[in-house]
Design a protein around this motif. Sequence first.
Motif, mmCIF file in Angstrom:
data_model
loop_
_atom_site.group_PDB
_atom_site.id
_atom_site.type_symbol
_atom_site.label_atom_id
_atom_site.label_comp_id
_atom_site.label_asym_id
_atom_site.label_seq_id
_atom_site.Cartn_x
_atom_site.Cartn_y
_atom_site.Cartn_z
ATOM 1 N N GLU A 101 0.836 -1.198 0.000
ATOM 2 C CA GLU A 101 0.000 0.000 0.000
ATOM 3 C C GLU A 101 0.875 1.254 0.000
ATOM 4 O OE1 GLU A 101 -3.548 2.148 2.659
ATOM 5 O OE2 GLU A 101 -2.835 0.136 3.189
ATOM 6 N N SER A 102 1.957 1.253 0.775
ATOM 7 C CA SER A 102 2.883 2.388 0.768
ATOM 8 C C SER A 102 3.475 2.577 -0.623
ATOM 9 C CB SER A 102 4.012 2.166 1.780
ATOM 10 O OG SER A 102 3.537 2.193 3.101
ATOM 11 N N TYR A 103 3.836 1.470 -1.257
ATOM 12 C CA TYR A 103 4.403 1.529 -2.601
ATOM 13 C C TYR A 103 3.423 2.201 -3.559
ATOM 14 C CZ TYR A 103 7.312 -0.083 -6.511
ATOM 15 O OH TYR A 103 8.142 -0.149 -7.604
ATOM 16 N N ALA A 104 2.161 1.797 -3.473
ATOM 17 C CA ALA A 104 1.138 2.365 -4.347
ATOM 18 C C ALA A 104 0.900 3.847 -4.050
ATOM 19 C CB ALA A 104 -0.156 1.580 -4.200
ATOM 20 N N LEU A 105 0.946 4.220 -2.777
ATOM 21 C CA LEU A 105 0.757 5.623 -2.403
ATOM 22 C C LEU A 105 1.803 6.525 -3.055
ATOM 23 C CD1 LEU A 105 0.006 5.470 1.442
ATOM 24 C CD2 LEU A 105 -1.522 6.362 -0.335
ATOM 25 N N ASN A 106 3.021 6.020 -3.136
ATOM 26 C CA ASN A 106 4.128 6.850 -3.589
ATOM 27 C C ASN A 106 4.438 6.739 -5.070
ATOM 28 O OD1 ASN A 106 5.339 8.059 -0.966
ATOM 29 N ND2 ASN A 106 4.992 5.910 -0.453
ATOM 30 N N PHE A 107 4.124 5.603 -5.678
ATOM 31 C CA PHE A 107 4.489 5.396 -7.073
ATOM 32 C C PHE A 107 3.297 5.093 -7.980
ATOM 33 C CE2 PHE A 107 8.123 3.639 -4.527
ATOM 34 C CZ PHE A 107 8.990 4.702 -4.740
ATOM 35 N N GLY A 108 2.108 5.010 -7.403
ATOM 36 C CA GLY A 108 0.947 4.597 -8.185
ATOM 37 C C GLY A 108 0.414 5.639 -9.138
ATOM 38 N N GLY A 109 0.737 6.903 -8.912
ATOM 39 C CA GLY A 109 0.242 7.958 -9.792
ATOM 40 C C GLY A 109 -1.278 8.003 -9.810
ATOM 41 N N ASP A 110 -1.835 7.947 -11.004
ATOM 42 C CA ASP A 110 -3.284 8.020 -11.157
ATOM 43 C C ASP A 110 -3.969 6.669 -10.973
ATOM 44 O OD1 ASP A 110 -3.112 10.732 -11.709
ATOM 45 O OD2 ASP A 110 -2.915 10.410 -13.874
ATOM 46 N N ARG A 111 -3.195 5.622 -10.729
ATOM 47 C CA ARG A 111 -3.796 4.311 -10.550
ATOM 48 C C ARG A 111 -4.611 4.281 -9.264
ATOM 49 N NH1 ARG A 111 1.698 3.299 -11.798
ATOM 50 N NH2 ARG A 111 2.043 2.333 -13.842
ATOM 51 N N ALA A 112 -5.743 3.636 -9.306
ATOM 52 C CA ALA A 112 -6.605 3.535 -8.124
ATOM 53 C C ALA A 112 -5.953 2.631 -7.085
ATOM 54 C CB ALA A 112 -7.970 2.975 -8.519
ATOM 55 N N ALA A 113 -6.268 2.896 -5.817
ATOM 56 C CA ALA A 113 -5.691 2.112 -4.727
ATOM 57 C C ALA A 113 -6.042 0.636 -4.841
ATOM 58 C CB ALA A 113 -6.158 2.662 -3.385
ATOM 59 N N GLU A 114 -7.177 0.333 -5.466
ATOM 60 C CA GLU A 114 -7.607 -1.056 -5.602
ATOM 61 C C GLU A 114 -7.210 -1.660 -6.951
ATOM 62 O OE1 GLU A 114 -10.978 1.677 -6.814
ATOM 63 O OE2 GLU A 114 -9.514 1.522 -5.179
ATOM 64 N N SER A 115 -6.382 -0.964 -7.717
ATOM 65 C CA SER A 115 -5.990 -1.455 -9.033
ATOM 66 C C SER A 115 -5.079 -2.675 -8.920
ATOM 67 C CB SER A 115 -5.266 -0.364 -9.812
ATOM 68 O OG SER A 115 -4.011 -0.068 -9.212
ATOM 69 N N GLU A 116 -4.940 -3.393 -10.008
ATOM 70 C CA GLU A 116 -4.067 -4.570 -10.036
ATOM 71 C C GLU A 116 -2.627 -4.186 -9.723
ATOM 72 O OE1 GLU A 116 -4.469 -7.784 -10.393
ATOM 73 O OE2 GLU A 116 -6.645 -7.727 -10.531
ATOM 74 N N TRP A 117 -2.219 -3.013 -10.186
ATOM 75 C CA TRP A 117 -0.832 -2.571 -9.983
ATOM 76 C C TRP A 117 -0.517 -2.420 -8.497
ATOM 77 C CZ3 TRP A 117 2.293 1.390 -8.165
ATOM 78 C CH2 TRP A 117 3.563 1.503 -8.729
#
Length: 497
Positions: free
Chosen positions: A58-74
């Motif tokens: 989740e931390s990774y997604a917060l910082n590098f996810g950009g416009d990707r949704a928190a629930e996205s596959e990425w």
Amino acid sequence: MTPDNRQLIRRSKIARLHVGAVPRALEICSGCGGLSLGLKTAGFELSAHIEIDSEAAESYALNFGGDRAAESEWAKPRDMERCSASQLVSDLGFKTSAAESFDLLAAGLPCQAFARIGRSKLRSVAGEEDAFQKDPRAALYRRFLQYVEDTQPLIILIENVPDILNFGGHNVPEEICEALERTGYRTSYTILNAAYFGVPQVRERLFIVALANELDQAPKFPVPLHFLDLPKGYEGSRRVALKHVDKTSRYFHAIPTPHRTLKNAVGTREALEDLPRITEHAIAPSVIRKRKLNDTLPYRDLKNRISSYAITMRAWPGFETDDAASGHLVRLTPRDFPIFAKMKHGGDYPHAREVAEELLAEAAATSGLAGARKHSKAYRELRASIVPPYDPNKFPNKWWKLDPSKPSRTLTAHMGKDTYSHIHYDSTQRRTISVREAARLQSFPDGFAFAGAMNSAFRQIGNAVPPLLALAVAKALKSLLCGTARGKKGATDRRAA
């Protein structure tokens, strides 16, 4: 995959980079993203990652996810043992195959995966024998080799603890290099110390770099930027780790050592002084209890005294902050606040016990218990309220107070359980370090956010590769990769024709 197919795939990647494409990275066991931050800042695209810990993911997604949704596959956590490279690229909707999708494969595999693995066993993992296929200790390494085979990266980067050099008498990096060499890579390994690269922390880490033969380049490691005389404890640990390293090995790269003419390593005062003073834990603990990890506090006004390191942490590209930062949570350990205040800089747990005994004697005299029997209920209660119970002979390194003029000791994942190993140097604050201070000591920029509660954030920070160290390694690899892509285009085109 045949050797010819491997060559075609790798040469195609080199040709792609030559026309200006950004090199794409896949990181396995990414944690919250310390290594990824270095790669991104050096110019790599963070195409995908795999991390099993949900809060770190989740931390990774917060910082590098950009416009990707928190629930996205990425953003989802994944288990490298259950998720294949082909499944990963399918889940993420890539239009390319796994073999075409990544130029760099990075991993910070858990060191337990390499314990007591012998040379013959690693060879079986590489496909020459099958006797070792059922040994669970090699599962992660075997899985990693499968990712190498499936993704055919131009560069492989592995980070681990130096003790991997001496697991049960085995030099595991030497064996890893042999295995990768058999699959078409030029390999090398060495130890890098984070303090040499601007991190305010003495942290030794083992790095393995492997380059595809098609690059026609030797592995490269960064040159130190700062000078530090290693503390004796680290020198001793390094000697133990190097016990089974053959200095004549073609894989071993001499450990980079800093020249004394370089600027000194960053000390903890330079790293932390501009962050908010925290005293609420002692005078108004309810304030700390109500504070959230993402709540911000303003920086201290130091006029013109802000250090260059602090400026770097505030102005990291993509993670800039203005006049405030988050993460100002500290542990509430009221029994020990007076001890923290009286400890000397660099003091350890035996010293802390001495301080506690002095405080006990003062309190006993004040309360009229100076002459009381030490087994009396009143005395025992007083002692328990002042003196920590741990045996100083068994836990000499349990506590440590930062020296403002020197880098910190190594931060570990154990900070998720307690932070006594990092007591703030400012005695007036009499506390252990905050989450943001731990992040600063690990060289995470102030704009980097951590998911989960305080304990999880400490654990994520302690597990991470220091971003400034990662950046130094990534820059070395990026310059090599770009130089190769420019210089080898004609030869690559001719060989592919």
